[in-house]
Design an enzyme around this catalytic site. Structure first.
Site, PDB file in Angstrom:
ATOM      1  CG  PHE A 108     -14.818  89.163  54.897  1.00  0.00           C
ATOM      2  CD1 PHE A 108     -15.163  89.403  53.575  1.00  0.00           C
ATOM      3  CD2 PHE A 108     -13.561  88.628  55.160  1.00  0.00           C
ATOM      4  CE1 PHE A 108     -14.284  89.100  52.550  1.00  0.00           C
ATOM      5  CE2 PHE A 108     -12.671  88.326  54.141  1.00  0.00           C
ATOM      6  CZ  PHE A 108     -13.031  88.566  52.831  1.00  0.00           C
ATOM      7  CD  GLU A 115     -23.056  93.024  54.015  1.00  0.00           C
ATOM      8  OE1 GLU A 115     -24.217  93.384  54.251  1.00  0.00           O
ATOM      9  OE2 GLU A 115     -22.116  93.181  54.819  1.00  0.00           O
TER      10      GLU A 115
END
Lengths: 735, 197
Positions: free
Chosen positions: A245, A695
């Site tokens: 992430f 994303e």
């Protein structure tokens, strides 16, 4: 291969393998526990010792004295490494703070020592014997207090500049309807499940690092700089990554300390960051304060829009780029954005899933909801009225493809948007106040140079090698699908090898560029291999059709494997990009719909339904792409409702630095999630005609939840996360 | 209650070998035997070794993951004597004579357990690091429901217990998946529960 013209028809368009919802090819290994992560490479080198990291107990200052002798004498201890033992270290260009403190301490839990011992238990016990005396210095830890001294970010990056188009001040002053509100988002942590971990082994001057890193080549480069050794002497192996992430984009202290520990111990050493150390030792998503001003005509046309954002970082760091989507998402002739950066002595701020857009849209898309209400307009109608097909700052520059309107239309029908009450607080279900909310999703599509090597053997097995990583995104599978499509074989005939710096340098995993760019690199390498195959078989490569394990040209048809009878054939290439991403704005779009129920008495929020409609180019594998989006929606739900690093403003650290204190969504927090991908291909993005989704999925979710809470309760909370204490005193009478 | 519980814990490991007296500076070790995935294993371990580290570092069964080492994430879930536990929260020597099932004991790449198969089919994972814990937990959850053990969301304690999405979500909430595969994990577990009838 240079990609500088829009993609024409190519073998990927056959869609025999690409575009299919195949199970992950690495799935069986992951579900049986046989996919091995960084700390689990027991058999790659003998004699592995264990390292345990000690983090600084102050946020800023100096180490006055450090007594490591009790640790050195402790049972099983082989070596203790501090800055003193480490000698001169440089700093990789992607690190803001140094990875090993001493004598200066730049942030809390910055590593100050590594203890290497025969066992984990011995290393841990010995680390507790190290006595450190600190001379603490005053630090700045409070963003709101430091805002007034915040400065324009330094550096050459034009995306950090203030932007101005038209006359914002004049147009805003003249606008009949306006909004001027301030929103805040907190510091957040990646909190990936696998802690950062590295096994380091020296062989003379050569260093091998089995680690967990999203960007293999960045890691090699920054490690070479840090140690002052040639890049060629370092090999990074990162085949499985237990989540990143953005938290594993950069070289972190586990890598450096394992290497230093292994050098001191003269043995391979493995180090994992202890979970309670991770949050302050590594990077986080910085908190923001965002001011948004929107002015419209009486009919809802935006005439003025401004977005300013304040964030903080260590000296030399950068801002959270929370304004960037506002430059592109909605039309409006008069506009401005600006970012200001405060110096804070909290741990290093850096990229976390959709840096910029994730917190930026949490503010902007709440502001849009508020503005729609002021106008008495439906929030979707207000957004569509201000939709644009061109870059609002440069109207001569079109979007390569933009179907935001269709995302909203498809979503509103599917979700039952027409049943929403425009007046908040109207829908009751027993003790629950029920509401629905919407937000736009927007994230730019970045294209990155990416290389691969593809070979064919006499058994007809196609092997792909690239240093690309799979952080849960599905890279193994979509790369396998790409090679299978290009060579006309089933995916069972493809072997994919990733995450090794011995392989060609790829785009890596970040910024949602990995899927499109890395497969485009594999495409380029496959084109080379197809040429080699055609030449070997005496076929004109432009006429050759690769299908069903055969190569056909005219009325000739030969088994693909026969091309490699005399020895394996290899194609290697790198996809590079021209200026299509400059002549055209490439972005991905979506619409998030959320239904919440808020307990009328306790103000506890439960999410009941979530839907995302995404327009993101060709979807290479709908199964893994959907997983990317639901995962991002889950993280977005966390940002809306619970995630917040609590700052100790006196001592300068994140207090809730483990998975008990830093709350992330669990099973019970997340309902069934629905994802729709619009059927599209974007020939401007790459030969794959794909874009990113990993994303996009988090962008706007937080605001959709917030807007649903407002719709349910009539309470507007502009300070994320929206915990019940912020709602409770303002709830409608529970009667 | 608390004191009694603490005392009761001591005689609970009568079979554990007495700690070996050792020379100064060496760790205190003890011998522990347990059945792991049906195989009897005896280890001489530093008494501070958790069951998790015994599995990962000594038996090299690295399918069981260390996500936090503090009982906060569930990645280390294994099944001990039929019950799921966080293997990071129990010392290895407290597990004398137990039967441990880890992810490696449920199935193999060529012969997947139905739960493993369902996780692949429904894409109930992404990075894969919480996955062995989710799967061990899921297998145990279905057994718990079958055995009539209630959860926080069980509305009626006297009615026959049923598998529902709410029950699955509640009972799996100790297993964090930061990739956010929850929706797919519930689909996988429901699929297996449906097939078990």
């Amino acid at each position: 291969m240079k990609f500088d013209k829009p993609a024409a028809d190519n073998p990927i368009d056959r869609l025999q393998v690409v575009g299919k919802p195949l199970d992950r090819i690495d799935g069986p290994r992951k579900v049986t526990g046989t996919a091995r992560y960084a700390y689990e490479q027991h058999d790659v080198v003998p004699g592995q010792a264990y390292g345990y990291v000690l983090g600084a107990g102050i946020a800023k200052g100096r180490i006055g004295a450090m007594d490591v002798e009790p640790a050195r004498r402790a049972p099983g201890v082989i070596a203790v490494v501090t800055a003193k033992e480490a000698g001169a270290l440089k700093k990789g260009k992607r690190n803001t703070a140094r990875l090993l403190a001493g004598p200066e301490v730049e942030h809390y839990h910055q590593a100050v020592a590594l203890v290497v011992a025969e066992s984990f238990e011995q290393a841990r016990a010995a680390a507790s014997l190290i006595k450190v005396e600190y001379a603490a210095a005053e630090g700045a830890f409070d963003l709101k207090a430091a805002m007034n001294e915040a400065k324009k970010p330094e550096g050459d990056d034009p995306s950090l500049d203030d932007t101005k188009v038209g006359d914002f001040a004049g147009a805003f002053a003249a606008a009949p309807v306006k909004l001027d509100e301030t929103y805040t988002t907190p510091d957040e942590s990646h909190a990936m499940m696998e802690p950062h971990a590295t096994l380091a082994a020296w062989e003379g001057e050569r260093l091998t690092l089995w680690t967990s890193n999203q960007m293999v080549d960045w890691g090699v480069t920054d490690m070479a700089t840090t140690l002052g050794i040639p890049k060629e002497n370092i090999r990074i192996v990162s085949p499985f990554i237990g989540g990143g992430f953005g938290g594993k984009l950069f070289l972190r202290s586990d890598v450096l300390l394992a290497a230093l520990g292994a050098r001191a111990a003269r043995r391979p050493v493995k180090v994992t960051l202890q979970r309670p150390l991770m949050i302050n030792n590594t990077t986080h998503r910085p908190a923001t304060v965002q001011r948004i001003r929107i002015g419209t005509t009486g009919e809802g046309k935006i005439t003025a829009i401004a977005h300013e954002s304040w964030s903080g970082d260590l000296p030399g760091g950068g801002p959270e780029v929370a304004v960037q989507q506002t430059r592109l998402l909605y039309a409006g002739a008069n506009r401005m954005t600006a970012m200001r950066l405060a110096e804070l002595d909290l741990p290093e701020g850096n990229a976390m899933r959709a840096p910029g857009e994730a917190p930026g849209l949490m503010a902007l898309e709440m502001a849009m909801d508020e503005m729609a209400e002021k106008l008495g307009m439906d929030p979707i109608a207000f957004r569509l009225l201000n939709d644009t097909q061109v870059d609002p700052e440069k109207p001569e520059r079109p979007f390569s493809m933009r179907r935001l309107d269709e995302c909203f239309r498809v979503g509103s029908e599917r979700f039952g948007w027409s049943r929403r009450s425009a007046r908040p607080g109207q829908q009751r279900d027993g003790n629950w106040l029920v509401g629905i909310g919407v937000a736009a999703a927007f994230r730019n599509n970045l294209v990155m140079k990416s290389g691969a090597r593809v070979s064919l053997d006499a058994q007809g097995i196609v092997t792909v090698e690239t240093d690309m990583t799979d952080i849960g995104t599905g890279s193994y599978t979509i790369i396998g699908q790409t090679a299978a499509e290009m060579l006309g074989v089933g995916i069972d005939k493809v072997v994919v090898k990733l995450g090794d710096s011995a392989f060609p340098v790829s785009a890596g995993s970040g910024g949602q560029w990995g899927g499109n760019s890395s497969t485009a690199g594999v495409y380029a390498a496959c084109v080379k291999l197809r040429e080699a195959v055609a030449q070997k078989l005496g076929i004109n490569s432009t006429e050759a059709i690769f299908a069903n394990g055969e190569v056909k040209a005219g009325n000739r048809s030969l088994p693909l494997a026969s091309a490699a009878e005399a020895g394996p054939l290899t194609g290697e290439d790198t996809i590079e990009y021209g200026d299509l991403d400059k002549t055209h704005q490439q972005s991905t779009f979506g619409a998030h719909f959320v239904e919440v129920a808020v307990d009328a008495a306790t103000a506890e929020t439960r999410i009941r339904r979530m839907l995302a409609v995404c327009a993101a180019g060709r979807i290479l594998n709908p199964k893994t792409a959907r997983s990317q989006v639901i995962g991002a929606m889950t993280m977005g739900a966390g940002a809306a409702l619970m995630e917040e690093l609590a700052v100790d403003k006196r001592r300068g650290f994140f207090v809730n630095h483990d998975l008990a204190g830093y709350e992330v969504p669990v099973h019970a927090d997340i309902p069934h999630q629905e994802v729709v991908f619009l059927d599209e291909t974007d020939p401007m993005s790459s030969p794959m005609k794909a874009k990113g989704v990993g994303e996009l999925g988090i962008c706007g979710v937080g605001a959709a939840v917030a807007n649903a809470i407002y719709n349910a309760t009539g309470v507007r909370v502009r300070d994320y996360p929206i915990t019940l204490d912020k709602l409770l005193t303002r709830m409608p009478d529970a009667a | 209650m608390v004191a009694a519980g603490a005392c009761a814990a001591l005689p609970a490991m009568p079979g554990a070998a007495r700690a070996q007296p050792v020379s100064r500076g060496e760790p205190v070790t003890a011998s522990v035997s347990m059945s792991v995935n049906g195989e009897n294993r005896t280890l001489q371990l530093d008494t501070r070794t958790t069951l998790l580290d015994a599995l990962r570092e000594h038996l090299h069964l690295t399918g069981t993951k260390k996500g936090c080492d503090h009982g906060q994430c569930g990645a280390c879930t294994v099944i001990v004597d039929g019950q799921r536990i966080n293997s990071c929260l129990t010392l290895a020597i407290m597990n004398q004579g137990v039967q441990v099932t880890t992810i490696e004991g449920l199935g193999t790449v060529d012969d997947l357990h139905p739960m493993q198969e369902a996780f692949v089919k429904h894409d109930g994972f992404q990075c894969g690091y919480c996955t062995p814990g989710q799967i061990c937990s899921s297998v145990a959850v279905l057994d718990e429901i079958k055995a009539g053990i209630p959860s926080h969301v069980t509305a009626d304690l006297t009615a026959p217990m049923a598998v529902s999405e709410a029950e699955i979500r509640e009972r799996l909430s100790g297993n964090i998946c930061r990739c956010g595969a929850y929706s797919n994990i519930v689909a996988a577990v429901s699929d297996v529960a449906g097939r078990q009838g």
